[in-house]
Each structure stands twice: as C-alpha cells, then as structure tokens.
Design an enzyme around this catalytic site. Structure first.
Site, PDB file in Angstrom:
ATOM      1  N   THR A 125      -2.252  -0.772   0.446  1.00  0.00           N
ATOM      2  CA  THR A 125      -3.229   0.017  -0.306  1.00  0.00           C
ATOM      3  C   THR A 125      -2.603   0.587  -1.567  1.00  0.00           C
ATOM      4  O   THR A 125      -3.320   0.908  -2.515  1.00  0.00           O
ATOM      5  CB  THR A 125      -3.790   1.178   0.542  1.00  0.00           C
ATOM      6  OG1 THR A 125      -2.707   1.860   1.169  1.00  0.00           O
ATOM      7  CG2 THR A 125      -4.758   0.670   1.583  1.00  0.00           C
ATOM      8  N   LYS A 172       8.726  -5.731   4.017  1.00  0.00           N
ATOM      9  CA  LYS A 172       8.289  -5.348   2.669  1.00  0.00           C
ATOM     10  C   LYS A 172       9.332  -5.733   1.599  1.00  0.00           C
ATOM     11  O   LYS A 172       9.065  -5.668   0.403  1.00  0.00           O
ATOM     12  CB  LYS A 172       8.006  -3.844   2.609  1.00  0.00           C
ATOM     13  CG  LYS A 172       6.751  -3.414   3.392  1.00  0.00           C
ATOM     14  CD  LYS A 172       6.563  -1.897   3.332  1.00  0.00           C
ATOM     15  CE  LYS A 172       5.423  -1.381   4.189  1.00  0.00           C
ATOM     16  NZ  LYS A 172       4.100  -1.462   3.526  1.00  0.00           N
ATOM     17  N   HIS A 196      -4.492  -3.505  12.205  1.00  0.00           N
ATOM     18  CA  HIS A 196      -3.751  -3.202  10.981  1.00  0.00           C
ATOM     19  C   HIS A 196      -2.502  -4.026  10.782  1.00  0.00           C
ATOM     20  O   HIS A 196      -1.812  -3.875   9.776  1.00  0.00           O
ATOM     21  CB  HIS A 196      -3.361  -1.719  10.955  1.00  0.00           C
ATOM     22  CG  HIS A 196      -4.496  -0.828  10.584  1.00  0.00           C
ATOM     23  ND1 HIS A 196      -4.783  -0.517   9.280  1.00  0.00           N
ATOM     24  CD2 HIS A 196      -5.427  -0.208  11.331  1.00  0.00           C
ATOM     25  CE1 HIS A 196      -5.839   0.268   9.251  1.00  0.00           C
ATOM     26  NE2 HIS A 196      -6.263   0.470  10.486  1.00  0.00           N
ATOM     27  N   LYS A 256      -3.878   1.337  -5.651  1.00  0.00           N
ATOM     28  CA  LYS A 256      -3.697   2.563  -6.427  1.00  0.00           C
ATOM     29  C   LYS A 256      -3.030   2.256  -7.759  1.00  0.00           C
ATOM     30  O   LYS A 256      -3.430   2.783  -8.807  1.00  0.00           O
ATOM     31  CB  LYS A 256      -2.840   3.561  -5.639  1.00  0.00           C
ATOM     32  CG  LYS A 256      -3.385   3.958  -4.277  1.00  0.00           C
ATOM     33  CD  LYS A 256      -2.311   4.728  -3.474  1.00  0.00           C
ATOM     34  CE  LYS A 256      -2.668   4.856  -2.007  1.00  0.00           C
ATOM     35  NZ  LYS A 256      -1.505   5.238  -1.169  1.00  0.00           N
ATOM     36  N   LYS A 293       6.973   2.639  -0.895  1.00  0.00           N
ATOM     37  CA  LYS A 293       6.276   2.356   0.362  1.00  0.00           C
ATOM     38  C   LYS A 293       7.295   2.546   1.469  1.00  0.00           C
ATOM     39  O   LYS A 293       8.489   2.689   1.192  1.00  0.00           O
ATOM     40  CB  LYS A 293       5.712   0.930   0.383  1.00  0.00           C
ATOM     41  CG  LYS A 293       6.703  -0.128  -0.106  1.00  0.00           C
ATOM     42  CD  LYS A 293       6.070  -1.514  -0.194  1.00  0.00           C
ATOM     43  CE  LYS A 293       5.268  -1.766  -1.440  1.00  0.00           C
ATOM     44  NZ  LYS A 293       3.879  -2.121  -1.153  1.00  0.00           N
ATOM     45  N   ARG A 294       6.857   2.548   2.737  1.00  0.00           N
ATOM     46  CA  ARG A 294       7.827   2.650   3.822  1.00  0.00           C
ATOM     47  C   ARG A 294       8.872   1.555   3.677  1.00  0.00           C
ATOM     48  O   ARG A 294       8.558   0.433   3.257  1.00  0.00           O
ATOM     49  CB  ARG A 294       7.117   2.541   5.173  1.00  0.00           C
ATOM     50  CG  ARG A 294       6.343   3.793   5.536  1.00  0.00           C
ATOM     51  CD  ARG A 294       7.216   5.020   5.585  1.00  0.00           C
ATOM     52  NE  ARG A 294       8.114   4.983   6.720  1.00  0.00           N
ATOM     53  CZ  ARG A 294       7.968   5.705   7.828  1.00  0.00           C
ATOM     54  NH1 ARG A 294       6.948   6.538   7.952  1.00  0.00           N
ATOM     55  NH2 ARG A 294       8.836   5.600   8.830  1.00  0.00           N
TER      56      ARG A 294
HETATM   57  C1  LIG Z   1      -0.804   4.550  -0.268  1.00  0.00           C
HETATM   58  C2  LIG Z   1       0.372   5.097   0.426  1.00  0.00           C
HETATM   59  C3  LIG Z   1       1.110   4.305   1.297  1.00  0.00           C
HETATM   60  C4  LIG Z   1       0.799   2.852   1.562  1.00  0.00           C
HETATM   61  O1  LIG Z   1       1.601   2.064   0.706  1.00  0.00           O
HETATM   62  P1  LIG Z   1       1.720   0.489   0.879  1.00  0.00           P
HETATM   63  O2  LIG Z   1       2.475   0.076  -0.332  1.00  0.00           O
HETATM   64  O3  LIG Z   1       0.347  -0.062   0.901  1.00  0.00           O
HETATM   65  O4  LIG Z   1       2.479   0.252   2.131  1.00  0.00           O
HETATM   66  C5  LIG Z   1       2.209   4.864   1.922  1.00  0.00           C
HETATM   67  N1  LIG Z   1       2.564   6.138   1.697  1.00  0.00           N
HETATM   68  C6  LIG Z   1       1.885   6.934   0.843  1.00  0.00           C
HETATM   69  C7  LIG Z   1       2.345   8.338   0.617  1.00  0.00           C
HETATM   70  C8  LIG Z   1       0.765   6.438   0.179  1.00  0.00           C
HETATM   71  O5  LIG Z   1       0.076   7.248  -0.632  1.00  0.00           O
END
Ligand SMILES: *Cc1c(COP(=O)(O)O)cnc(C)c1O
Length: 881
Positions: A713, A608, A410, A717, A602-603
């Site tokens: 991911t 990032k 990952h 979305k 995101k985190r």
């Molecule tokens: C999809 C999702 C992530 C992943 O986000 P990235 O932008 O791909 O790092 C992290 N936290 C939550 C709550 C998510 O639904």
C-alpha cells in the site's frame, strides 16, 4: 459537570445550533432520546435536562477558544504556572473530541433508528496514526482552529507534533484497516471497527552502533484524549475448562464449563468522515480482571496470590506481537485472538437483539469481515453460541454463518499462514475444537460428494493438517466459513485461485474475488502534502477531488504547461526540505535537496529485498570510486533512504539493518564520493514519519520478488504524492503501471510465471552461475571487511543455493533500471511530467474505491447519511452532497 454548565452559559447568548429540528422531525428519534431516570424525576425535569443539551458546540473562534481554555482548567486541572505546549495539545484534542462525541452519538442513534445492516471490520491491528490533524481536517475546522490557537500563542502544526502516534499495528495490514475506517466513515457506511487496545504498541526502534534496539512503546503514558472508556460495555471472556454433555429430549447437548473468566472492556475512538456528519467507531478491547474474587485463597490468607491472578488478566492485551507476515504460535496470542472475537460477537449480538427478531435474519443485518485469519475464531464462536446457547441445529447455524462472514487473505507466504496445534487450541478452547472436528466432518463429506475418491482434495481441504503435531489450518476455516474470499490485488487474487487455495477454488469457484487495496487520500495526500493539495484545489477550483480522486485526471493538460510543472516540482522540493529537517534532527546527517531522493520504507523482510537495494548501493559506490571525476556526470547524485522495523526475532532482517548502517557510515564519510551518494537509515518508521517521508520521494522502491507481495500500500501512497516507482511486476505495482502508464514507472525483474523455475535452477546450480559477476564483486567487497566484519551470516543467506528471493537473478536487471533512472533525472521537465502523471492518475488507489467494492461485492450494504443537524450548522461543511 461544571465544564458542561460553563459551556452552556458561556454560549447561551450566542446563536446556537439546535439539535431539535434534527430529532424533533422524527418521532422515533424522540423515543430514543428518552432518558432512563428513576421514576422520581418528572417529565418536566427531563424536558429541562434535554433542553440544556440540545445545542451543538458553536464553532466561531471565540467559542473554540473558550472550549479549549475550559479543558485546560477543568479537564487537565492546569494552572498558568504549569502549562506547556503538550497541555495545549491535550486541551485542543479534548475540544475536538467533544465535537466527535456529538456527531458520534447522533450517528449511532440514527443507525439504530434506521435499523440498517451494519458491517463489522475485525482486525487484530489498527495502525491509525495520529488523530488530531485528521479529525480537524475531516471536520473542516482547520482554518477556525488555526486562528483560534494562534491567538492563544500556539501553532496548530506544533500541536499536531505533540501527539504520540498510536502504533497498534505492524505495517500494511494494520494501516489498511485504518484507511478503511476513514473511507467507511467518509462514505457514510454503517460500520464498526473492532480490535485490541494494546498497552504497548509496536516497539520503538532505536539504532545503536548501527543495530536495531527495541524499546517498549508505552503510548498511553500521557493519557489518550481520543478514547472513550466504556465502563458499561464489558463482557466476560472465558478460557480453558471442559465440555460437559447432557441429554435433553433425547438429544445430546454440549456445554462448555470454562476454567477461567476475564473481562473485556470497550474503549471507543470516534472516526469522523470527511465532509460528512457521520462519525463511526473503532472499538478496542482491553482485558481486565473479572469482578469475582477468589475468596478461597483470600480466606486462606493468600491475598497476594489472588491479586496475582487478577494481574494476569490485564496481561492479555498488554502487548502487540511484533511479527509482520509471520506468526509466533504462542498461547498468549491465541488468547488475544479469542478475546477480540468473543467480546466483539457479544457486542454484535447485543445490538442485533435490540430489536426482537429471528436469528435467520442475522445475515440481513450483520456482515463481518475478517482482516486475515487472526479473527477467524469468530466463525467457531458464533457456531458455538447458535448451537449450544440458542439451541439451533448445526445445519441451521451453518446456514447463518456462511452468509455472514467474509475473509480477506493478505499473504501467500507459508510462514504467515496461521496453524494452531490441536493440543494448544483444545486446552484453551475445548468446545471450539469439538466444533472444528464436526465442521470438518460435514465439509469433507461434501468434498467427497463433489470429488469422489480424490484423496488429495480431502487432505488439502481438511481443517486439520496431519503430521507429528496435528494442526488447525485457520485459512481453511476462514474460507469454508465465509461466503466471499478476497485477495488484495489482482495478481494476488489470481495466485490464490491457481496456487495457494487452488483446491478450495475448484470446490467453490464463485467465492473467490479480488478487491485491490487502497489508501485514504485524506491522510495520504490532503494532510501529509498540504501544498500539493492546495495546488489541486486551485487548479480544479474545488476541493471535491478529495472525495473523487478521478477528478485529478482532468488535469492532464497541465503536463504541457511548464509553469504548472515548475509549481509541482517546487512543492516536491519543499517536501524534500521538510524531510531534510527531520533527518537533521533524528539522524544527524546533512542531506542535499538537489539530490535524487530514493526511498525504501517498509517492514524489513527478505522477500521485500532491502538486501538487494543495499547490495546495489555498494555496487554503485564501487563504480563511482572506479570512475574518474569527469565520467561521474552520468550518476545522478542520490540520497538513498531506508526505514523500517525488523521483527525482534528475525535474524536476517536485523542483519540487513546492520549492513545498511555500516554502508552508510563508510559512504557518507567518503569525501571523494559523498556528493554523489549518501545513505540514510530513518529510525522508527511509523505512520507519522511516513507522512513526512513519502511526499519527499523522487523514486520509491517496491522490489519484492514477483508473487510475494500481496499488494503493498505504500506504493500507492508514494504515487499519489508524485513519486515514481522502481518496482517489480508484483502486487499492486502491476495495476499502478496500468493506471499511470508503463512509461511512467520503472519495472524490472523476473515475472511470477518464471519464478518457480528460476528457484529450481538456483537450487541446482553453482552459486557462481546464479549470482552474476557484478554481484560477486559486491560480495567480495563486503567480505574484504570495508563495511566491518560481521556480514557473513547475511551473505550466506543467498550464496548457498538458498537465494529463494532471487536477489542473484534480479540484480542485473535492477542495475539496468537504475541507469534509466539516472538518465531520466537529467531531464528535469521529463521527470516532472512523469512524476505528475503518477499523482493525477492515482485515483484508483483511493480506499474509497476499495470500500465501495467491498460494500457491493461482499457486504451488501448501502450508505446511511445522517441528516445534517440544522441549516445554520452547515458552515462546518464546505461541500454539500
Ligand atoms: C503504508 C504503511 C506500511 C505498508 O508499507 P508497504 O510498503 O506496503 O509494505 C507500513 N508501515 C507504515 C507506517 C505505513 O504507513
């Protein structure tokens, strides 16, 4: 069982749907249904019992209401004087759970009867999010329940909001595992998820004085109606101790005499597929004390000491480690990993052995997928069982192992690669360490045979990293123990071959494949954006697109249809209004729906680059202030949203949150500019807030330094929901660009091929060179103190020839891309078209596609469709397959 009896008698007079034709058609199934009661009970009694159980719960409105009220009275023991909305949520959930148990039991029996190959998805995190809406939707009971609940004085939507969000994961990795379960169930694959039932999920993020404060997330406080505690599924898990050697028939045998034993207890969450009867299981382990009681200390009167030891056992699964893409190296974490692996393998083996057969058949019946290296001890544990307990030779055991496991990598970030100190691992799992050395010896001899005299290869491929502290490389273990290794987006899988695992690739090139991530369209489009889903239903005349997202491509014509685009944007606006309401409630900020919603959730991580985002906002703010009102038209008014948690020990990530909030404070209160720019930090980003945030985006940012984000991911979305990406040429952004078209995405910044050289340049040049002028102006503004005085540490993280994520280099290109966004947003129709293209061309990023690829390329499993119970049961399912 008064509840059951009541249900039976209440529904006796109705047309009941019978289980009989399903089971009766099949003699094996009857065998399976034979109860194991004492011999005192006659067959007639059994018949009577099974007759009473043969009917499925009816789904007409009145029956649903009876089922709910039954749970209110008997499961929750509530009176009318002490009844609140949350109890209604609980009763409704229990009634749904009852249905899931019916389909779950049938599914397990059917898998057993078919003796099919199963896939086991092992993950230290499952970020499943709320269950009620998902289950209602997947069972096709939305209309029935909406009506039933309405007549009882409640709104189903409000009940959804009563559910606590089980947050047993950090971010992308855990959420991926959850999306995979939805797809596995939906596509009828015989699958099981295995993870850990943490008592405390990821911490709750509070923002106090602009800073992150962590609060414990005791998510089980009000109980969890979705789990089934399995008091009969418990396994001993051992730690510490020593290895004793014995000689049997001239052969040396090793036996691990453990020093400590605890017990792992199973909790099942049924996972229903969408529009199918199949319901699979997420089995989570909780640690509990072993039944043995230390009577020596008891006799000595040290009763409390003995109880204390038992308490310690509970502690193992008490808390999720809150680090995303980095690891802590703590013994407790290793205990969690081993507990997951040990209990899961005992469970898998028990199931495998239900039918008498040879061990060599294991790879034909079992596929085990390792979600990152966290469960990679499973390789050693299975070897230990096969060799020490089953008496197999190492060679035979290895043959089985290497056909059974698959490993998904990952990340390429070095700080995320798990390495356990030899001493730590050897003290907790002494026999496993021995096995590591043996495996390594055999493997390195194969390396020498293939690459004679290549010392580099030997040291790169060894399971053991030499140095002042010897360490076990869990990635190397995962690779050599697996028959397939996959990355999660094309660029990432390519980097594994050319960079991180280059030497492994040269050793076994065919092992390495790519399977690009995906997300579940049930949760990430159909449920979270019901209005858009409805539009698609109408336009396509069917809701089958949820199972075949490529159908959305047939809507391309709608791009020339102004009315359709207006409808599409109306939905977007409604979603923005929903987010505005949320922001009013949780952030106390007023936001205008006519502004461009620019979102990065995101985190929080340096790679990032939320830092670059906030630096640009300051730049834009300064530019606005410098521009007279007449000239400000070119700035599309924006609201920039941030959301995400920082690992509690990650200083720079916490500093970034602090800077964002400091900037928000200034910018939002500047009456001169706040019509043009507002900044909002959305606290406690999690799955349920993501479901409100994501459908509201005009722009979403995925701006990692090229080569650092394995896939991402949330980019998928956002695209599904008709948001346009501002992103770098990284992770799945690349494949998204290919699908939606380069005209419909904003890409900027250094490419991965340039990154290495740019970093070298950065290290060797003056900060005034690698950070361009406009960004220096921003840095000076921060230093001047207009956003407070404590941001020096953060600035120092890029200004001292340490800008490893190339903020200085990419900033200019980022600002250029922002101008293009402003320009496009002026043309509403053009914007709508691009947003629309994003959504209807997002089909590739359904996790259904991803799971089909895993099934075919790694697991070699086929769908097993559980027969529909009876003909008249089918009104529960809209689509017939
Ligand atoms: C999809 C999702 C992530 C992943 O986000 P990235 O932008 O791909 O790092 C992290 N936290 C939550 C709550 C998510 O639904």
């Amino acid at each position: 069982m008064s509840g059951l009896q009541k249900q039976m008698s209440a529904s006796d007079s109705k047309t009941l749907m019978s289980r009989k034709s399903f089971c009766g058609s099949n003699s094996n199934m009857n065998q399976l249904f034979r109860p194991e009661f004492g011999s005192t009970q006659s067959l007639a009694n059994h018949e009577r019992l099974w007759h009473l159980m043969q009917n499925y719960l009816p789904s007409d409105k009145k029956s649903i209401q009876e089922q709910i009220v039954n749970h209110v009275e008997f499961s929750l023991a509530r009176t009318r004087f002490d009844f609140h909305q949350v109890h209604c949520y609980q009763a409704v959930s229990h009634s749904i759970r009852d249905r899931l148990i019916e389909s779950f039991n049938d599914t397990q029996l059917y898998f057993h009867e078919q003796d099919c190959k199963r896939v086991y998805y092992l993950s230290i995190e499952f970020l499943i999010g709320r269950c009620l809406q998902n289950a209602v939707g997947n069972l096709g009971l939305q209309d029935a329940y909406t009506e039933a609940v309405q007549e009882l004085g409640y709104k189903l939507e409000d009940l959804y909001d009563e559910e606590v969000d089980p947050a047993l994961g950090n971010g992308g990795l855990g959420r991926l595992a959850a999306c995979f379960l939805d797809s596995l169930a939906t596509l009828n694959y015989p699958a099981f998820g295995y993870g850990i039932r943490y008592s405390y999920g990821i911490f709750k993020q509070l923002i106090q004085n602009g800073q992150q404060v962590e609060a414990p997330d005791y998510w089980l406080e009000k109980g969890n109606p979705w789990e089934i505690e399995r008091l009969d599924v418990q396994y001993p898990v051992k730690f510490y101790g020593r290895v004793v050697k014995r000689h049997e028939n001239g052969q040396e045998k090793s036996l691990w005499e453990a020093g400590e034993t605890i017990v792992a207890r199973a909790y099942d969450t049924p996972i229903p597929g969408y529009m199918t009867f199949n319901t699979i299981s997420l089995r989570l382990w909780r640690s509990v004390p072993a039944n043995e009681f230390d009577f020596t200390s008891f006799n000595e009167g040290d009763y409390f000491k003995s109880l204390e030891a038992r308490e310690k056992a509970e502690y193992i699964t008490s808390v999720l480690y809150p680090n995303d893409s980095s690891y802590a190296g703590k013994e407790l974490r290793l205990k969690q990993e081993y507990l997951l692996v040990s209990a899961t393998l005992q469970d898998i083996i028990r199931r495998f052995k239900k039918v008498r057969r040879d061990w060599s058949l294991l790879p034909e019946k079992v596929a085990i997928q390792l979600n990152d290296t966290h469960p990679s001890l499973a390789i050693l544990e299975l070897l230990r069982i096969l060799i020490d307990i089953e008496g197999m030779t190492h060679a035979n055991a290895w043959e089985i192992i290497s056909k059974t496991f698959g490993y998904t990598n990952h990340t390429v970030l070095p700080e995320a690669l798990e390495k356990w100190g030899v001493d730590l691992l050897g003290s907790l799992l002494p026999r496993h360490l021995e096995i590591i050395y043996y495996v390594n010896m055999i493997f390195l001899s194969k390396v020498s045979a293939k690459f004679p005299g290549d010392a580099h290869k030997l040291s790169a491929l060894s399971l053991i990293e030499e140095g002042p502290v010897k360490k076990i490389r869990m990635a190397n273990l995962s690779i050599i123990g697996s028959h397939m290794v996959n990355g999660v987006a094309r660029i990432h899988s390519d980097l594994l071959k050319t960079d991180l695992f280059k030497d492994h690739y040269e050793m076994r090139p065919k092992k390495f494949i790519n399977i690009t991530n995906g997300v579940a369209p049930r949760r990430w489009l159909r449920s979270c954006n019901q209005q858009l889903a409805q539009l698609y239903d109408e336009w396509l005349g069917t809701d089958e697109w949820v199972l075949n997202m490529d159908m959305l491509k047939t809507l391309e014509d709608k791009c020339e249809d102004q009315l359709a685009l207006i409808q599409f944007m109306k939905v977007k606006r409604n979603n923005k209004l929903r987010l505005i309401k949320w922001v009013r409630q949780y952030c106390n900020v007023e936001v205008n729906a006519d502004t461009l919603f620019d979102i990065q959730v995101k985190r929080i991580h340096e790679y990032k680059r939320q830092f670059m985002n906030i630096l640009y906002i300051i730049y834009r703010y300064l530019l606005l202030k410098d521009t007279p009102t007449e000239g400000r038209k070119k700035f599309a008014p924006r609201t920039v949203f941030f959301g995400g948690k920082a690992a509690p020990g990650y200083l720079n990530a916490k500093r970034i949150i602090k800077l964002i909030n400091a900037v928000a404070e200034v910018v939002n209160h500047d009456l001169d500019t706040n019509h043009y720019l507002k900044v909002v930090f959305l606290p406690n980003y999690n799955v349920s807030s993501a479901e409100i945030i994501i459908p509201a985006s005009d722009i979403s940012q995925h701006i990692s330094t090229a080569g650092t984000e394995a896939s991402g991911t949330s980019n998928m979305k956002f695209v599904m929901n008709g948001g346009i990406i501002l992103g770098t040429w990284d992770g799945a952004n690349i494949e998204i660009a290919e699908e939606v078209g380069l005209d419909n995405i904003f890409i900027f910044g250094a490419r991965v091929e340039e990154v290495g050289k740019l970093i070298d340049n950065m290290k060797n040049s003056d900060p005034y060179q690698y950070i361009q002028k406009p960004l220096w102006n921003v840095i000076q503004a921060i230093r001047s103190g207009i956003f407070g005085h404590d941001h020096h540490g953060l600035l120092d993280s890029i200004t001292n020839r340490n800008d490893f994520y190339l903020v200085g280099h990419d900033f200019y290109h980022y600002a250029q891309a922002q101008i293009k966004i402003d320009q496009l947003y002026q043309d509403k129709i053009q914007w709508a078209k691009k947003a629309f293209y994003n959504s209807i061309r997002s089909g590739k990023f359904s996790s259904d596609r991803t799971i089909h690829e895993y099934a075919e390329k790694i697991w070699n499993i086929k769908p097993i469709v559980v027969p529909q119970p009876t003909a008249n049961k089918q009104d529960r399912f809209k689509i017939q397959k």
